[in-house]
Design a protein around this motif. Structure first.
Motif, PDB file in Angstrom:
ATOM      1  N   CYS A  44       0.823  -1.215   0.000  1.00  0.00           N
ATOM      2  CA  CYS A  44       0.000   0.000   0.000  1.00  0.00           C
ATOM      3  C   CYS A  44       0.856   1.263   0.000  1.00  0.00           C
ATOM      4  O   CYS A  44       0.487   2.261   0.633  1.00  0.00           O
ATOM      5  CB  CYS A  44      -0.969  -0.003   1.167  1.00  0.00           C
ATOM      6  SG  CYS A  44      -0.181  -0.096   2.788  1.00  0.00           S
ATOM      7  N   GLY A  46       2.531   4.647  -1.814  1.00  0.00           N
ATOM      8  CA  GLY A  46       1.864   5.649  -2.633  1.00  0.00           C
ATOM      9  C   GLY A  46       1.820   5.309  -4.108  1.00  0.00           C
ATOM     10  O   GLY A  46       0.795   5.516  -4.773  1.00  0.00           O
ATOM     11  N   MET A  49      -0.933   2.823  -4.455  1.00  0.00           N
ATOM     12  CA  MET A  49      -2.287   3.261  -4.097  1.00  0.00           C
ATOM     13  C   MET A  49      -2.898   4.238  -5.091  1.00  0.00           C
ATOM     14  O   MET A  49      -4.121   4.239  -5.277  1.00  0.00           O
ATOM     15  CB  MET A  49      -2.290   3.902  -2.706  1.00  0.00           C
ATOM     16  CG  MET A  49      -2.137   2.923  -1.572  1.00  0.00           C
ATOM     17  SD  MET A  49      -2.923   3.498  -0.040  1.00  0.00           S
ATOM     18  CE  MET A  49      -2.096   5.060   0.228  1.00  0.00           C
ATOM     19  N   CYS A  55      -5.130   7.818  -3.993  1.00  0.00           N
ATOM     20  CA  CYS A  55      -4.681   8.503  -2.780  1.00  0.00           C
ATOM     21  C   CYS A  55      -3.237   8.121  -2.490  1.00  0.00           C
ATOM     22  O   CYS A  55      -2.689   7.205  -3.105  1.00  0.00           O
ATOM     23  CB  CYS A  55      -5.576   8.152  -1.593  1.00  0.00           C
ATOM     24  SG  CYS A  55      -5.542   6.400  -1.124  1.00  0.00           S
ATOM     25  N   PHE A  56      -2.624   8.826  -1.554  1.00  0.00           N
ATOM     26  CA  PHE A  56      -1.271   8.487  -1.132  1.00  0.00           C
ATOM     27  C   PHE A  56      -1.065   8.966   0.295  1.00  0.00           C
ATOM     28  O   PHE A  56      -1.877   9.709   0.850  1.00  0.00           O
ATOM     29  CB  PHE A  56      -0.226   9.089  -2.080  1.00  0.00           C
ATOM     30  CG  PHE A  56      -0.247  10.588  -2.185  1.00  0.00           C
ATOM     31  CD1 PHE A  56       0.553  11.376  -1.361  1.00  0.00           C
ATOM     32  CD2 PHE A  56      -1.059  11.231  -3.118  1.00  0.00           C
ATOM     33  CE1 PHE A  56       0.552  12.757  -1.458  1.00  0.00           C
ATOM     34  CE2 PHE A  56      -1.069  12.615  -3.221  1.00  0.00           C
ATOM     35  CZ  PHE A  56      -0.266  13.378  -2.376  1.00  0.00           C
ATOM     36  N   TRP A  57       0.039   8.520   0.897  1.00  0.00           N
ATOM     37  CA  TRP A  57       0.344   8.852   2.281  1.00  0.00           C
ATOM     38  C   TRP A  57       1.087  10.178   2.362  1.00  0.00           C
ATOM     39  O   TRP A  57       1.915  10.487   1.510  1.00  0.00           O
ATOM     40  CB  TRP A  57       1.211   7.758   2.926  1.00  0.00           C
ATOM     41  CG  TRP A  57       0.615   6.396   2.901  1.00  0.00           C
ATOM     42  CD1 TRP A  57       1.032   5.327   2.156  1.00  0.00           C
ATOM     43  CD2 TRP A  57      -0.514   5.943   3.659  1.00  0.00           C
ATOM     44  NE1 TRP A  57       0.241   4.242   2.394  1.00  0.00           N
ATOM     45  CE2 TRP A  57      -0.719   4.575   3.312  1.00  0.00           C
ATOM     46  CE3 TRP A  57      -1.371   6.536   4.570  1.00  0.00           C
ATOM     47  CZ2 TRP A  57      -1.741   3.812   3.859  1.00  0.00           C
ATOM     48  CZ3 TRP A  57      -2.390   5.773   5.125  1.00  0.00           C
ATOM     49  CH2 TRP A  57      -2.578   4.443   4.771  1.00  0.00           C
ATOM     50  N   CYS A 112      -0.950  10.333   7.480  1.00  0.00           N
ATOM     51  CA  CYS A 112      -2.339  10.405   7.043  1.00  0.00           C
ATOM     52  C   CYS A 112      -2.400  10.090   5.548  1.00  0.00           C
ATOM     53  O   CYS A 112      -1.377  10.052   4.870  1.00  0.00           O
ATOM     54  CB  CYS A 112      -2.924  11.793   7.298  1.00  0.00           C
ATOM     55  SG  CYS A 112      -3.012  12.266   9.035  1.00  0.00           S
ATOM     56  N   ALA A 113      -3.604   9.888   5.055  1.00  0.00           N
ATOM     57  CA  ALA A 113      -3.806   9.668   3.620  1.00  0.00           C
ATOM     58  C   ALA A 113      -4.604  10.834   3.055  1.00  0.00           C
ATOM     59  O   ALA A 113      -5.529  11.341   3.699  1.00  0.00           O
ATOM     60  CB  ALA A 113      -4.543   8.360   3.370  1.00  0.00           C
ATOM     61  N   ASN A 116      -5.527  12.099  -4.149  1.00  0.00           N
ATOM     62  CA  ASN A 116      -4.598  12.561  -5.170  1.00  0.00           C
ATOM     63  C   ASN A 116      -5.202  13.667  -6.023  1.00  0.00           C
ATOM     64  O   ASN A 116      -4.482  14.377  -6.723  1.00  0.00           O
ATOM     65  CB  ASN A 116      -4.180  11.390  -6.073  1.00  0.00           C
ATOM     66  CG  ASN A 116      -3.045  11.743  -7.002  1.00  0.00           C
ATOM     67  OD1 ASN A 116      -2.072  12.379  -6.606  1.00  0.00           O
ATOM     68  ND2 ASN A 116      -3.168  11.354  -8.269  1.00  0.00           N
ATOM     69  N   ILE A 124      -8.505   6.173   6.686  1.00  0.00           N
ATOM     70  CA  ILE A 124      -7.625   5.029   6.387  1.00  0.00           C
ATOM     71  C   ILE A 124      -8.409   3.925   5.688  1.00  0.00           C
ATOM     72  O   ILE A 124      -7.874   3.216   4.832  1.00  0.00           O
ATOM     73  CB  ILE A 124      -6.986   4.493   7.689  1.00  0.00           C
ATOM     74  CG1 ILE A 124      -6.188   5.596   8.408  1.00  0.00           C
ATOM     75  CG2 ILE A 124      -6.075   3.307   7.380  1.00  0.00           C
ATOM     76  CD1 ILE A 124      -5.068   6.198   7.613  1.00  0.00           C
ATOM     77  N   THR A 127      -8.280   3.730   1.934  1.00  0.00           N
ATOM     78  CA  THR A 127      -7.026   3.323   1.306  1.00  0.00           C
ATOM     79  C   THR A 127      -7.024   1.797   1.160  1.00  0.00           C
ATOM     80  O   THR A 127      -8.016   1.135   1.446  1.00  0.00           O
ATOM     81  CB  THR A 127      -5.811   3.759   2.159  1.00  0.00           C
ATOM     82  OG1 THR A 127      -5.732   2.934   3.332  1.00  0.00           O
ATOM     83  CG2 THR A 127      -5.937   5.217   2.582  1.00  0.00           C
TER      84      THR A 127
END
Length: 247
Positions: A44, A46, A49, A55-57, A112-113, A116, A124, A127
């Motif tokens: 998982c 970035g 994902m 999305c990404f961290w 956090c997420a 994008n 979370i 994700t």
């Protein structure tokens, strides 16, 4: 499911400072690298994902404590593990152990997420972070985050920096470690050679991108520097760098 991720590495000369040691920015780089591979190991990260969950961290807070000096050619172990999970945040422990197994640099980070598309915070659960994670009770961090309330005025402005392509990462914004580099760039080499990092905490409040001009503020304190980076009136990040004097 246990999530601890470790790797053994040798400290390369390109990852050390003017004292041939792993100083602040290189310590943050190693921790960021292992954290990225931690998420990669869980499937998982970035890069994975974005096409799946869009999305990404993002890192919102980091705190590191320097217990032992790490030097060029030292063999160390990087270790990352989950210590807390809530609806919108992950807290991870991110440590560097020396060859004797001593915790040389300890760190805790809040993750956090965000989407994008609109860069807004997402839960979370939105994700692809695994749902069957076990949190070991022994992973309770010894470090805790503090609150930065102070706002620095123009009397503390020390430098202005135009963000260019060199500081931008895959996600299109300024890389986390770049802010620490900008903060330290307000100090001379002579100043840096007289101090050793003791503890560093940084809060990432908003992102910056290529072409933006950032103002770097610094307040000199007793064995510490308090930094604030702004884009005009918008606060980008704040940090406290505590140090020891080298005799």
């Amino acid at each position: 499911m246990k999530t601890r991720y470790e790797q053994n590495i040798k400290i390369l000369s390109s990852m050390t400072d003017a004292k041939a040691q792993v100083g602040l920015t290189f310590a943050l780089s190693y921790l960021q690298d292992n954290m990225s591979e931690y998420f990669r190991n869980l499937g998982c990260d970035g890069l994975t994902m974005i096409p799946i969950a869009n999305c990404f961290w993002v890192m919102t807070k980091t705190k590191v404590k320097f217990n032992k000096t790490i030097k060029w050619m030292d063999n160390v172990t990087l270790a990352t593990d989950l210590s807390k999970k809530s609806a919108y945040r992950l807290n991870i422990l991110n440590h560097i152990f020396n060859s004797e197994g001593t915790l040389a640099i300890e760190g805790v980070q809040e993750i956090c997420a965000i989407s994008n598309e609109d860069r807004k915070l997402i839960p979370i659960s939105a994700t692809i972070f695994p749902t069957d994670i076990d949190i070991d009770e022994s992973t309770i961090p010894s470090l805790s985050f503090t609150k930065f309330d102070e706002e620095l005025d123009d009397s503390c402005l020390v430098k202005e920096h135009l963000i260019d392509s060199r500081g931008i990462d895959f996600f299109g914004h300024t890389n986390n470690v770049e802010y620490a580099r900008l903060m330290l760039s307000t100090l001379s080499l002579n100043d840096l050679n007289k101090i050793a990092p003791k503890q560093f905490e940084i809060h990432y409040i908003s992102e910056s991108r290529e072409g933006q001009s950032l103002q770097i503020y610094r307040k000199d304190m007793d064995h510490a520097y308090y930094f604030e980076i702004k884009d005009g009136e918008r606060v980008v990040c704040k940090s406290l760098y505590e140090y020891d004097i080298i005799l």
